[in-house]
Design a protein around this motif. Sequence first.
Motif: not given
Length: 106
Positions: A47, A54, A59
Amino acid sequence: MSDEGKFLRLTVELTVEVLDVDALQAAALGEIRHPDADLTDEERKEQAELVTTDETGATALQWLIEPDHVLSLVQHIDEVEPREAVLGVEPSDGLSEDEDEHEHDH
């Protein structure tokens, strides 16, 4: 009224201008690394990589929005509870013509 639950689907479309992608990503990384986050070490790493790669900030923003935040936008709601939430954040080309005209309407 019956005791059977009543369900309403709330749809909110919000366009935000990202003023500082680095700060947005840092806030999301803080959430990802928080000890209370229900993630394995591998999921945290994955994550964190998604957030930092990004460049749009979409995100990162997903990590910072919870269903309770949306409900707090409506005053006097103590009688509802989020049951299902689907969140999508995607890059936008800016304000649509309609949004530009009604930018300050409530």
